[in-house]
Design an enzyme around this catalytic site. Structure first.
Site, PDB file in Angstrom:
ATOM      1  N   ASP A 117       0.840  -1.193   0.000  1.00 12.73           N
ATOM      2  CA  ASP A 117       0.000   0.000   0.000  1.00 12.73           C
ATOM      3  C   ASP A 117       0.876   1.244   0.000  1.00 12.73           C
ATOM      4  O   ASP A 117       1.874   1.311   0.719  1.00 12.73           O
ATOM      5  CB  ASP A 117      -0.917  -0.004   1.228  1.00 12.73           C
ATOM      6  N   HIS A 124      -3.558  14.197   1.087  1.00 13.62           N
ATOM      7  CA  HIS A 124      -3.683  13.299   2.232  1.00 13.62           C
ATOM      8  C   HIS A 124      -2.442  13.369   3.109  1.00 13.62           C
ATOM      9  O   HIS A 124      -2.539  13.496   4.339  1.00 13.62           O
ATOM     10  CB  HIS A 124      -3.906  11.865   1.737  1.00 13.62           C
ATOM     11  N   GLU A 191      -9.988   4.070   4.349  1.00  6.89           N
ATOM     12  CA  GLU A 191      -9.139   4.803   3.414  1.00  6.89           C
ATOM     13  C   GLU A 191      -9.655   4.484   2.010  1.00  6.89           C
ATOM     14  O   GLU A 191      -9.629   3.325   1.588  1.00  6.89           O
ATOM     15  CB  GLU A 191      -7.660   4.427   3.577  1.00  6.89           C
ATOM     16  N   GLU A 193      -9.311   4.128  -1.660  1.00  6.49           N
ATOM     17  CA  GLU A 193      -8.131   3.941  -2.500  1.00  6.49           C
ATOM     18  C   GLU A 193      -8.509   3.221  -3.800  1.00  6.49           C
ATOM     19  O   GLU A 193      -9.602   2.684  -3.947  1.00  6.49           O
ATOM     20  CB  GLU A 193      -7.082   3.093  -1.766  1.00  6.49           C
ATOM     21  N   ASP A 225      -8.863   0.473   2.523  1.00  9.97           N
ATOM     22  CA  ASP A 225      -7.799   0.087   3.465  1.00  9.97           C
ATOM     23  C   ASP A 225      -8.253   0.459   4.877  1.00  9.97           C
ATOM     24  O   ASP A 225      -7.870   1.492   5.425  1.00  9.97           O
ATOM     25  CB  ASP A 225      -6.511   0.821   3.062  1.00  9.97           C
ATOM     26  N   ARG A 229      -6.971   3.635  13.759  1.00 13.80           N
ATOM     27  CA  ARG A 229      -6.026   4.735  13.990  1.00 13.80           C
ATOM     28  C   ARG A 229      -5.361   4.663  15.360  1.00 13.80           C
ATOM     29  O   ARG A 229      -4.210   5.085  15.519  1.00 13.80           O
ATOM     30  CB  ARG A 229      -6.738   6.079  13.848  1.00 13.80           C
ATOM     31  N   GLN A 232      -2.769   1.928  15.192  1.00 14.27           N
ATOM     32  CA  GLN A 232      -1.723   2.376  14.259  1.00 14.27           C
ATOM     33  C   GLN A 232      -0.799   3.421  14.894  1.00 14.27           C
ATOM     34  O   GLN A 232       0.422   3.336  14.769  1.00 14.27           O
ATOM     35  CB  GLN A 232      -2.411   2.968  13.017  1.00 14.27           C
ATOM     36  N   LYS A 245      -3.766  -2.225  10.418  1.00 14.67           N
ATOM     37  CA  LYS A 245      -4.321  -2.331   9.073  1.00 14.67           C
ATOM     38  C   LYS A 245      -4.463  -3.771   8.572  1.00 14.67           C
ATOM     39  O   LYS A 245      -5.205  -4.020   7.620  1.00 14.67           O
ATOM     40  CB  LYS A 245      -3.439  -1.556   8.082  1.00 14.67           C
ATOM     41  N   THR A 249      -8.618  -5.772   4.359  1.00 12.05           N
ATOM     42  CA  THR A 249      -8.572  -4.808   3.253  1.00 12.05           C
ATOM     43  C   THR A 249      -9.616  -5.268   2.253  1.00 12.05           C
ATOM     44  O   THR A 249      -9.572  -6.417   1.805  1.00 12.05           O
ATOM     45  CB  THR A 249      -7.185  -4.803   2.568  1.00 12.05           C
ATOM     46  N   THR A 340      -4.499   6.554   0.289  1.00 13.00           N
ATOM     47  CA  THR A 340      -5.753   7.286   0.446  1.00 13.00           C
ATOM     48  C   THR A 340      -5.842   8.412  -0.568  1.00 13.00           C
ATOM     49  O   THR A 340      -4.908   9.185  -0.733  1.00 13.00           O
ATOM     50  CB  THR A 340      -5.829   7.900   1.861  1.00 13.00           C
ATOM     51  N   GLU A 354      -9.241  12.563   8.252  1.00 16.55           N
ATOM     52  CA  GLU A 354      -9.171  13.911   7.675  1.00 16.55           C
ATOM     53  C   GLU A 354     -10.529  14.608   7.700  1.00 16.55           C
ATOM     54  O   GLU A 354     -10.613  15.804   7.985  1.00 16.55           O
ATOM     55  CB  GLU A 354      -8.670  13.837   6.231  1.00 16.55           C
TER      56      GLU A 354
HETATM   57 MN    MN Z   1      -3.793   3.043   2.887  1.00 14.42          MN
END
Ligand code: MN
Length: 405
Positions: A117, A124, A191, A193, A225, A229, A232, A245, A249, A340, A354
């Site tokens: 990824d 972003h 995310e 993507e 994805d 948070r 992470q 993560k 997915t 992202t 975001e």
């Molecule tokens: Mn990602």
């Protein structure tokens, strides 16, 4: 409406023809399918019925054999399929081999080999920099404009659209917590993507040049994805994302061949820093590497964002060149995510991180405010691209529902 009579302007008309793998109702056998409107053509059965030489690629339980066959075969098969679903003489043979989309089960269409990824949206990366490093002189890290940043993810937990996502548990530790705690993630995010699917492998020690992108990459799909948070942010220093993560997915059940997206090719944003030769796509003879894909992020039935893929700073061709420049080889079924997708405007941000500015500005939705995802929430990504004659090429959606762990 009969499958052949797909309405003019349908984003899944005969100009699109994405590939997937399905089981018909009441039958567990998997087969390669091609979508036309709201129907799925049993591609292997069609090839067999017409005595096509492509039956050996299409009468399969996955796309893997087709992926490995290479660019010439991809174009030939697509040309044949286009004829099968448009030439009136084939109608009587082909029409009984369609299944209504609503009556089939869709599967992960290929065995995912390796999953990587990236982090290719400047908007972003700057938003994340501003949120997590508010006092830094530059919201981008010093390497960002020189190489496409990426990490290796977990291929075995890539799941097809429609698969429930089980809320992950793990360690988290806020800046003011005296010690880490363990429990279900309380900051589960998305995310938005685009995923690129590698067909043709490469040999160890032989980097894939920018201009060879289309020889190796078969097509693309939408990809979510999912990201915890809290897990992470505690675990990622210094080796990057791991358990925050790797739990899931999601990818679309439909892979759109690059050949369907010729009208969506665009130049990437202007490069503000000189690039090393292996990444320099301003050199003569290099095709524009961007794709104009208009993504929508829908949370519990409400559009919360519309990220424009055309704004991505790093292209998929540059990402492929970078991930092989050290001599790492490609395998059929390798999947890599764009990172992202976030545009410059607030309503174009591709993550809740975001969109809510790290939870400080909740989204007002009819069913209540949202910062991060709650159990029962459903997130769906959809997208379209400019097609021939002013029409649209639809991408298969990717959807998932959060369930308690
Ligand atoms: Mn990602």
């Amino acid at each position: 409406m009969p499958p052949f009579d797909v309405p003019e302007g349908d984003p899944f008309g005969p100009h699109n023809l994405p590939y997937g793998v399905f089981s018909p109702a009441g039958n567990t056998g998997r087969r390669v399918g091609v979508r036309l409107g709201n129907h799925v053509l049993d591609a292997g059965a069609a090839a067999a019925a017409l005595g096509s030489p492509y039956a050996s690629l299409l009468a399969r339980p996955t796309l893997t054999r087709l992926l490995a066959a290479g660019r010439t075969a991809w174009s030939d098969v697509r040309r044949a399929l286009t004829a099968w679903v448009t030439v009136p003489a084939h109608r009587e043979t082909i029409e009984p081999l369609f299944h209504p989309l609503s009556q089939v089960t869709l599967h992960l269409p290929f065995e995912v080999a390796d999953y990587v990824d990236f982090y290719a949206s400047e908007n972003h990366a700057r938003n994340v920099g501003r949120i997590f490093r508010p006092h830094a002189e530059d919201s981008l890290t010093p390497n960002w404009k020189h190489l496409p940043i990426g990490y290796h993810g977990r291929a075995g937990t890539v799941v097809v659209s429609g698969t429930d996502v089980i809320r992950p548990s793990g360690q988290r530790k806020g800046p003011d917590d005296p010690a880490p705690v363990f429990g279900p993630s309380v900051r589960l995010d998305i995310e938005a993507e685009v995923g690129f699917v590698v067909g043709v492998p490469s040999a160890p020690g032989r980097p894939v040049a920018l201009g060879d992108f289309e020889e190796h990459v078969f097509g693309l799909c939408l990809l979510n994805d999912w990201s915890a948070r809290d897990i992470q942010s505690w675990e990622y220093v210094p080796l990057g994302p791991f358990l925050g993560k790797s739990f899931a997915t999601s990818v679309s059940a439909w892979i759109t061949p690059l050949d369907a997206l010729e009208h969506a090719r665009v130049a990437p944003p202007e490069r503000t820093h000189p690039l090393l030769p292996y990444l320099d796509d301003s050199a003569p003879g290099i095709e524009p590497g961007g794709y104009d894909l208009r993504i929508s992020v829908v949370l519990n039935g409400h559009v919360v964002s519309e990220p424009p893929f055309a704004t991505m700073y790093w292209t998929a061709a540059q990402q492929l060149a970078h991930m092989t420049v050290n001599g790492a080889s490609l395998r059929t079924g390798d999947l890599y995510g764009s990172g992202t997708v976030s545009g410059p405007a607030e309503h174009q941000r591709g993550s809740l991180l975001e969109l809510t500015w790290n939870g400080r500005e909740p989204l007002g939705l009819p069913g209540g405010e949202r910062t991060f995802l709650e159990d029962g929430d459903v997130v769906t990504l959809s997208a379209w691209a400019p097609g021939p004659d002013g029409g649209r090429v639809g991408l298969g959606e990717v959807t998932g529902r959060i369930v308690a762990g």
